[in-house]
Motif scaffolding. Structure first.
Motif, mmCIF file in Angstrom:
data_model
loop_
_atom_site.group_PDB
_atom_site.id
_atom_site.type_symbol
_atom_site.label_atom_id
_atom_site.label_comp_id
_atom_site.label_asym_id
_atom_site.label_seq_id
_atom_site.Cartn_x
_atom_site.Cartn_y
_atom_site.Cartn_z
ATOM 1 N N MET A 1 0.845 -1.163 0.000
ATOM 2 C CA MET A 1 0.000 0.000 0.000
ATOM 3 C C MET A 1 0.892 1.227 0.000
ATOM 4 S SD MET A 1 -2.875 0.782 2.800
ATOM 5 C CE MET A 1 -2.134 1.377 4.274
ATOM 6 N N THR A 2 0.873 1.956 -1.063
ATOM 7 C CA THR A 2 1.668 3.179 -1.153
ATOM 8 C C THR A 2 0.740 4.373 -1.155
ATOM 9 O OG1 THR A 2 1.667 3.138 -3.544
ATOM 10 C CG2 THR A 2 3.530 2.054 -2.429
ATOM 11 N N SER A 3 1.241 5.445 -0.640
ATOM 12 C CA SER A 3 0.457 6.674 -0.558
ATOM 13 C C SER A 3 1.154 7.749 -1.383
ATOM 14 C CB SER A 3 0.345 7.116 0.901
ATOM 15 O OG SER A 3 -0.242 8.390 0.969
ATOM 16 N N SER A 4 0.369 8.640 -1.952
ATOM 17 C CA SER A 4 0.961 9.726 -2.730
ATOM 18 C C SER A 4 1.554 10.794 -1.818
ATOM 19 C CB SER A 4 -0.083 10.343 -3.654
ATOM 20 O OG SER A 4 -1.119 10.908 -2.872
ATOM 21 N N ASN A 5 1.281 10.724 -0.501
ATOM 22 C CA ASN A 5 1.806 11.703 0.444
ATOM 23 C C ASN A 5 3.206 11.344 0.942
ATOM 24 O OD1 ASN A 5 -0.518 13.152 0.250
ATOM 25 N ND2 ASN A 5 -1.441 12.345 2.109
ATOM 26 N N THR A 6 3.682 10.144 0.676
ATOM 27 C CA THR A 6 5.005 9.752 1.160
ATOM 28 C C THR A 6 6.076 10.391 0.292
ATOM 29 O OG1 THR A 6 4.990 7.750 -0.165
ATOM 30 C CG2 THR A 6 4.178 7.567 2.095
ATOM 31 N N HIS A 7 7.080 10.896 0.962
ATOM 32 C CA HIS A 7 8.199 11.539 0.284
ATOM 33 C C HIS A 7 9.461 10.746 0.579
ATOM 34 C CE1 HIS A 7 5.817 15.066 -0.724
ATOM 35 N NE2 HIS A 7 5.372 15.094 0.518
ATOM 36 N N PRO A 8 10.421 10.779 -0.319
ATOM 37 C CA PRO A 8 11.679 10.095 -0.023
ATOM 38 C C PRO A 8 12.387 10.754 1.147
ATOM 39 C CG PRO A 8 11.875 11.408 -2.020
ATOM 40 C CD PRO A 8 10.431 11.442 -1.609
ATOM 41 N N ALA A 9 13.249 10.001 1.784
ATOM 42 C CA ALA A 9 13.991 10.520 2.938
ATOM 43 C C ALA A 9 14.866 11.698 2.507
ATOM 44 C CB ALA A 9 14.862 9.423 3.538
ATOM 45 N N PRO A 10 14.924 12.735 3.328
ATOM 46 C CA PRO A 10 15.797 13.870 2.992
ATOM 47 C C PRO A 10 17.260 13.495 3.172
ATOM 48 C CG PRO A 10 14.814 14.188 5.150
ATOM 49 C CD PRO A 10 14.195 12.944 4.569
ATOM 50 N N VAL A 11 18.104 14.358 2.718
ATOM 51 C CA VAL A 11 19.547 14.140 2.832
ATOM 52 C C VAL A 11 19.928 14.087 4.312
ATOM 53 C CG1 VAL A 11 21.805 15.111 2.261
ATOM 54 C CG2 VAL A 11 19.905 15.362 0.672
ATOM 55 N N SER A 12 20.857 13.226 4.644
ATOM 56 C CA SER A 12 21.302 13.085 6.025
ATOM 57 C C SER A 12 21.884 14.404 6.545
ATOM 58 C CB SER A 12 22.380 12.003 6.114
ATOM 59 O OG SER A 12 23.032 12.047 7.362
ATOM 60 N N PRO A 13 21.469 14.824 7.746
ATOM 61 C CA PRO A 13 22.031 16.051 8.313
ATOM 62 C C PRO A 13 23.542 15.986 8.502
ATOM 63 C CG PRO A 13 20.060 15.413 9.515
ATOM 64 C CD PRO A 13 20.380 14.298 8.572
ATOM 65 N N TYR A 14 24.054 14.791 8.750
ATOM 66 C CA TYR A 14 25.499 14.651 8.935
ATOM 67 C C TYR A 14 26.256 14.823 7.624
ATOM 68 C CZ TYR A 14 24.015 13.021 13.469
ATOM 69 O OH TYR A 14 23.434 12.936 14.703
ATOM 70 N N LEU A 15 25.650 14.408 6.520
ATOM 71 C CA LEU A 15 26.261 14.639 5.208
ATOM 72 C C LEU A 15 26.300 16.139 4.907
ATOM 73 C CD1 LEU A 15 27.336 13.605 2.461
ATOM 74 C CD2 LEU A 15 24.962 13.569 1.699
ATOM 75 N N VAL A 16 25.217 16.819 5.226
ATOM 76 C CA VAL A 16 25.157 18.273 5.017
ATOM 77 C C VAL A 16 26.186 18.969 5.900
ATOM 78 C CG1 VAL A 16 23.696 20.316 5.280
ATOM 79 C CG2 VAL A 16 22.757 18.235 4.283
ATOM 80 N N LEU A 17 26.306 18.530 7.149
ATOM 81 C CA LEU A 17 27.290 19.102 8.064
ATOM 82 C C LEU A 17 28.706 18.916 7.538
ATOM 83 C CD1 LEU A 17 27.934 20.375 10.854
ATOM 84 C CD2 LEU A 17 27.978 18.050 11.754
ATOM 85 N N GLY A 18 29.028 17.706 7.105
ATOM 86 C CA GLY A 18 30.365 17.441 6.570
ATOM 87 C C GLY A 18 30.665 18.245 5.317
ATOM 88 N N ALA A 19 29.696 18.321 4.431
ATOM 89 C CA ALA A 19 29.890 19.084 3.198
ATOM 90 C C ALA A 19 30.082 20.562 3.501
ATOM 91 C CB ALA A 19 28.713 18.879 2.260
ATOM 92 N N SER A 20 29.315 21.069 4.471
ATOM 93 C CA SER A 20 29.433 22.489 4.831
ATOM 94 C C SER A 20 30.781 22.809 5.443
ATOM 95 C CB SER A 20 28.328 22.876 5.813
ATOM 96 O OG SER A 20 27.086 22.779 5.207
ATOM 97 N N ILE A 21 31.320 21.878 6.190
ATOM 98 C CA ILE A 21 32.631 22.093 6.800
ATOM 99 C C ILE A 21 33.729 22.071 5.742
ATOM 100 C CG2 ILE A 21 34.353 21.060 8.346
ATOM 101 C CD1 ILE A 21 31.993 20.185 10.128
ATOM 102 N N VAL A 22 33.638 21.117 4.824
ATOM 103 C CA VAL A 22 34.685 20.966 3.808
ATOM 104 C C VAL A 22 34.659 22.104 2.791
ATOM 105 C CG1 VAL A 22 35.479 19.495 1.911
ATOM 106 C CG2 VAL A 22 34.792 18.471 4.079
ATOM 107 N N LEU A 23 33.479 22.453 2.315
ATOM 108 C CA LEU A 23 33.351 23.474 1.278
ATOM 109 C C LEU A 23 32.207 24.415 1.630
ATOM 110 C CD1 LEU A 23 34.472 24.363 -1.498
ATOM 111 C CD2 LEU A 23 32.731 22.935 -2.532
#
Length: 109
Positions: A1-23
């Motif tokens: 049973m799939t719903s049209s309201n389900t969204h894929p998982a957002p980007v990991s906050p730790y990936l965003v943190l690491g990317a922000s630190i590096v660049l």
């Protein structure tokens, strides 16, 4: 049973943190708000230039560019905060089954 309201998982906050630190501003680009990242970069360069002009000649590199480093630190915190909020909203919606039973829509930032 799939719903049209389900969204894929957002980007990991730790990936965003690491990317922000590096660049700088790359975390904002990953989150899909590149203009916000560009604004941080603009003020980072401007304030680094201003503090370089008014700092004493015997100041260290960090001291001469302290304004830019301040904005750099704030941009890291901002990107991580946005990623955490998006992830928490996604987890909350997933835990409730993805339905919008309260009748309204959730505001987006």
């Amino acid at each position: 049973m799939t719903s049209s309201n389900t969204h894929p998982a957002p980007v990991s906050p730790y990936l965003v943190l690491g990317a922000s630190i590096v660049l700088p501003a790359s975390g904002h680009v990953i989150l899909g708000v590149p203009v916000r990242g560009l604004q941080f970069l603009f003020f980072m360069v401007i304030l680094a230039w201003v503090t370089a002009k008014i700092a004493p000649p015997d100041a260290s590199f960090i001291g001469r560019h302290a304004g830019g480093f301040l904005i750099y630190a704030l941009s890291i915190l901002d990107a991580y905060k946005l990623a955490r909020i998006r992830h928490a909203r996604w987890a909350h919606n997933a835990a409730q089954g993805g339905d919008n039973s309260h009748g309204g829509s959730t505001p987006h930032t």
